[in-house]
Design a protein around this motif. Structure first.
Motif, PDB file in Angstrom:
ATOM      1  N   LEU A  57      19.247 -18.683  29.029  1.00 15.23           N
ATOM      2  CA  LEU A  57      20.425 -18.837  28.180  1.00 15.23           C
ATOM      3  C   LEU A  57      21.679 -18.386  28.927  1.00 15.23           C
ATOM      4  O   LEU A  57      21.627 -17.445  29.725  1.00 15.23           O
ATOM      5  CB  LEU A  57      20.282 -18.003  26.907  1.00 15.23           C
ATOM      6  CG  LEU A  57      19.297 -18.506  25.845  1.00 15.23           C
ATOM      7  CD1 LEU A  57      19.215 -17.494  24.711  1.00 15.23           C
ATOM      8  CD2 LEU A  57      19.717 -19.863  25.311  1.00 15.23           C
ATOM      9  N   PRO A  58      22.810 -19.040  28.685  1.00 16.82           N
ATOM     10  CA  PRO A  58      24.073 -18.556  29.270  1.00 16.82           C
ATOM     11  C   PRO A  58      24.344 -17.121  28.812  1.00 16.82           C
ATOM     12  O   PRO A  58      24.085 -16.780  27.647  1.00 16.82           O
ATOM     13  CB  PRO A  58      25.114 -19.528  28.711  1.00 16.82           C
ATOM     14  CG  PRO A  58      24.350 -20.755  28.345  1.00 16.82           C
ATOM     15  CD  PRO A  58      23.003 -20.280  27.903  1.00 16.82           C
ATOM     16  N   PRO A  59      24.842 -16.268  29.690  1.00 20.22           N
ATOM     17  CA  PRO A  59      25.107 -14.877  29.303  1.00 20.22           C
ATOM     18  C   PRO A  59      26.017 -14.736  28.088  1.00 20.22           C
ATOM     19  O   PRO A  59      25.851 -13.808  27.298  1.00 20.22           O
ATOM     20  CB  PRO A  59      25.770 -14.294  30.558  1.00 20.22           C
ATOM     21  CG  PRO A  59      25.247 -15.120  31.680  1.00 20.22           C
ATOM     22  CD  PRO A  59      25.102 -16.497  31.125  1.00 20.22           C
ATOM     23  N   THR A  60      26.964 -15.668  27.929  1.00 19.47           N
ATOM     24  CA  THR A  60      27.847 -15.585  26.761  1.00 19.47           C
ATOM     25  C   THR A  60      27.081 -15.841  25.468  1.00 19.47           C
ATOM     26  O   THR A  60      27.414 -15.272  24.424  1.00 19.47           O
ATOM     27  CB  THR A  60      28.991 -16.602  26.891  1.00 19.47           C
ATOM     28  OG1 THR A  60      28.463 -17.891  27.209  1.00 19.47           O
ATOM     29  CG2 THR A  60      29.966 -16.184  27.974  1.00 19.47           C
ATOM     30  N   VAL A  61      26.063 -16.694  25.535  1.00 14.26           N
ATOM     31  CA  VAL A  61      25.230 -16.939  24.357  1.00 14.26           C
ATOM     32  C   VAL A  61      24.430 -15.683  24.019  1.00 14.26           C
ATOM     33  O   VAL A  61      24.326 -15.288  22.854  1.00 14.26           O
ATOM     34  CB  VAL A  61      24.289 -18.134  24.588  1.00 14.26           C
ATOM     35  CG1 VAL A  61      23.324 -18.292  23.418  1.00 14.26           C
ATOM     36  CG2 VAL A  61      25.099 -19.417  24.781  1.00 14.26           C
ATOM     37  N   VAL A  62      23.869 -15.055  25.051  1.00  9.96           N
ATOM     38  CA  VAL A  62      23.148 -13.794  24.841  1.00  9.96           C
ATOM     39  C   VAL A  62      24.086 -12.755  24.238  1.00  9.96           C
ATOM     40  O   VAL A  62      23.734 -12.039  23.298  1.00  9.96           O
ATOM     41  CB  VAL A  62      22.556 -13.270  26.166  1.00  9.96           C
ATOM     42  CG1 VAL A  62      21.900 -11.908  25.959  1.00  9.96           C
ATOM     43  CG2 VAL A  62      21.536 -14.254  26.730  1.00  9.96           C
ATOM     44  N   GLY A  63      25.303 -12.693  24.774  1.00 10.40           N
ATOM     45  CA  GLY A  63      26.277 -11.751  24.246  1.00 10.40           C
ATOM     46  C   GLY A  63      26.648 -12.032  22.804  1.00 10.40           C
ATOM     47  O   GLY A  63      26.785 -11.104  21.992  1.00 10.40           O
ATOM     48  N   PHE A  64      26.798 -13.307  22.467  1.00 11.53           N
ATOM     49  CA  PHE A  64      27.126 -13.668  21.083  1.00 11.53           C
ATOM     50  C   PHE A  64      26.001 -13.268  20.130  1.00 11.53           C
ATOM     51  O   PHE A  64      26.251 -12.727  19.047  1.00 11.53           O
ATOM     52  CB  PHE A  64      27.398 -15.166  20.985  1.00 11.53           C
ATOM     53  CG  PHE A  64      27.576 -15.659  19.574  1.00 11.53           C
ATOM     54  CD1 PHE A  64      28.715 -15.338  18.852  1.00 11.53           C
ATOM     55  CD2 PHE A  64      26.589 -16.418  18.962  1.00 11.53           C
ATOM     56  CE1 PHE A  64      28.881 -15.781  17.543  1.00 11.53           C
ATOM     57  CE2 PHE A  64      26.743 -16.862  17.662  1.00 11.53           C
ATOM     58  CZ  PHE A  64      27.886 -16.538  16.951  1.00 11.53           C
ATOM     59  N   LEU A  65      24.753 -13.544  20.531  1.00  4.39           N
ATOM     60  CA  LEU A  65      23.621 -13.174  19.687  1.00  4.39           C
ATOM     61  C   LEU A  65      23.544 -11.656  19.506  1.00  4.39           C
ATOM     62  O   LEU A  65      23.249 -11.159  18.402  1.00  4.39           O
ATOM     63  CB  LEU A  65      22.316 -13.702  20.299  1.00  4.39           C
ATOM     64  CG  LEU A  65      22.176 -15.232  20.335  1.00  4.39           C
ATOM     65  CD1 LEU A  65      20.908 -15.629  21.087  1.00  4.39           C
ATOM     66  CD2 LEU A  65      22.162 -15.802  18.917  1.00  4.39           C
ATOM     67  N   LEU A  66      23.789 -10.917  20.585  1.00  4.56           N
ATOM     68  CA  LEU A  66      23.803  -9.455  20.472  1.00  4.56           C
ATOM     69  C   LEU A  66      24.943  -8.989  19.581  1.00  4.56           C
ATOM     70  O   LEU A  66      24.799  -8.018  18.828  1.00  4.56           O
ATOM     71  CB  LEU A  66      23.937  -8.828  21.862  1.00  4.56           C
ATOM     72  CG  LEU A  66      22.710  -8.906  22.770  1.00  4.56           C
ATOM     73  CD1 LEU A  66      23.030  -8.338  24.152  1.00  4.56           C
ATOM     74  CD2 LEU A  66      21.531  -8.156  22.163  1.00  4.56           C
ATOM     75  N   LEU A  67      26.058  -9.682  19.661  1.00 11.71           N
ATOM     76  CA  LEU A  67      27.204  -9.344  18.822  1.00 11.71           C
ATOM     77  C   LEU A  67      26.851  -9.499  17.342  1.00 11.71           C
ATOM     78  O   LEU A  67      27.226  -8.672  16.507  1.00 11.71           O
ATOM     79  CB  LEU A  67      28.387 -10.246  19.181  1.00 11.71           C
ATOM     80  CG  LEU A  67      29.785  -9.804  18.736  1.00 11.71           C
ATOM     81  CD1 LEU A  67      30.150  -8.460  19.346  1.00 11.71           C
ATOM     82  CD2 LEU A  67      30.798 -10.870  19.122  1.00 11.71           C
TER      83      LEU A  67
END
Length: 227
Positions: A57-67
């Motif tokens: 997954l793109p890191p920004t997607v991972v970050g969004f999910l964590l958010l």
């Protein structure tokens, strides 16, 4: 704050974040890999796919999910804020969590391959001789996966050191709190501070070289020990 403080603060914060996240990711990834390596069950492929998702997954997607998972509107974020009297998001802990999530698949994959390479007959022989499961793991399995373990830990540390997208989403770029080397470099480039960006880039390159050298030294010693 002196220029030296400005320069070294992201360096030490990155080292601290990468070290803690790699230790936790190594423990979690190794445990999951050991449990999955010797078991077959319905849905195993689906479970492994979920475990490996952060790798693709793109890191920004991972970050969004964590958010979403750790934000104040989630029960996890609300419980953590009640427990620690402050939110997880935009804290050093959020940077550590982001690094753990993105480095976990590397540890899991490396350790799963390592555990699967161990001959089950060796473990069964130890059990038949009266060894318990912990003794089999301590004296048989772990020594045989030592090379995979070293590689897994180094990969986790390096991945945590270079993490940017997910960290930016959930931890931001707060100097002295969440500003790691990758985010500091990004801001320096954005502000036209090319010399500072080059200096931080040199630090990351040096760390990466040392990690690769340490990994190579470990393999060389293991190879010479076999001969």
């Amino acid at each position: 704050m002196t220029e030296a403080d400005v320069f070294w603060m992201p360096v030490w914060l990155s080292i601290k974040t990468s070290l803690l996240s790699s230790i936790i990711a190594f423990i979690l990834g190794s445990t999951a890999a050991h449990w999955m390596a010797r078991r077959s069950f319905v849905g195993k492929t689906a479970v492994e796919t979920v475990l490996m998702l952060p790798l693709v997954l793109p890191p920004t997607v991972v970050g969004f999910l964590l958010l979403v998972l750790l934000g104040r509107n989630s029960w996890i974020g609300a419980a953590a804020e009640w427990l620690f009297a402050k939110p997880i998001i935009f804290s050093w802990g959020a940077a550590v969590i982001a690094a753990i999530v993105v480095s976990f698949p590397l540890v899991y994959q490396s350790m799963r391959v390592g555990f699967e390479s161990v001959d089950p007959e060796l473990e069964d022989s130890a059990r038949s001789a009266g060894a318990g499961e912990w003794q089999v793991l301590r004296w048989i399995t772990l020594p045989l996966v030592r090379r995979a373990a070293i590689s897994a830990f180094i990969l986790a540390f390096a991945r945590g050191l270079g993490e940017f997208g997910a960290t930016w989403m959930v931890a931001g770029n707060i100097p002295g709190v969440t500003q790691t080397l990758p985010t500091a470099i990004y801001v320096a480039v954005s502000n036209g501070e090319s010399q500072l960006a080059w200096a931080w880039t040199a630090v990351i390159i040096l760390f990466s070289w040392l990690l690769l050298a340490a990994s190579g030294t470990g393999r060389s010693r293991e190879g010479s020990g076999r001969t």
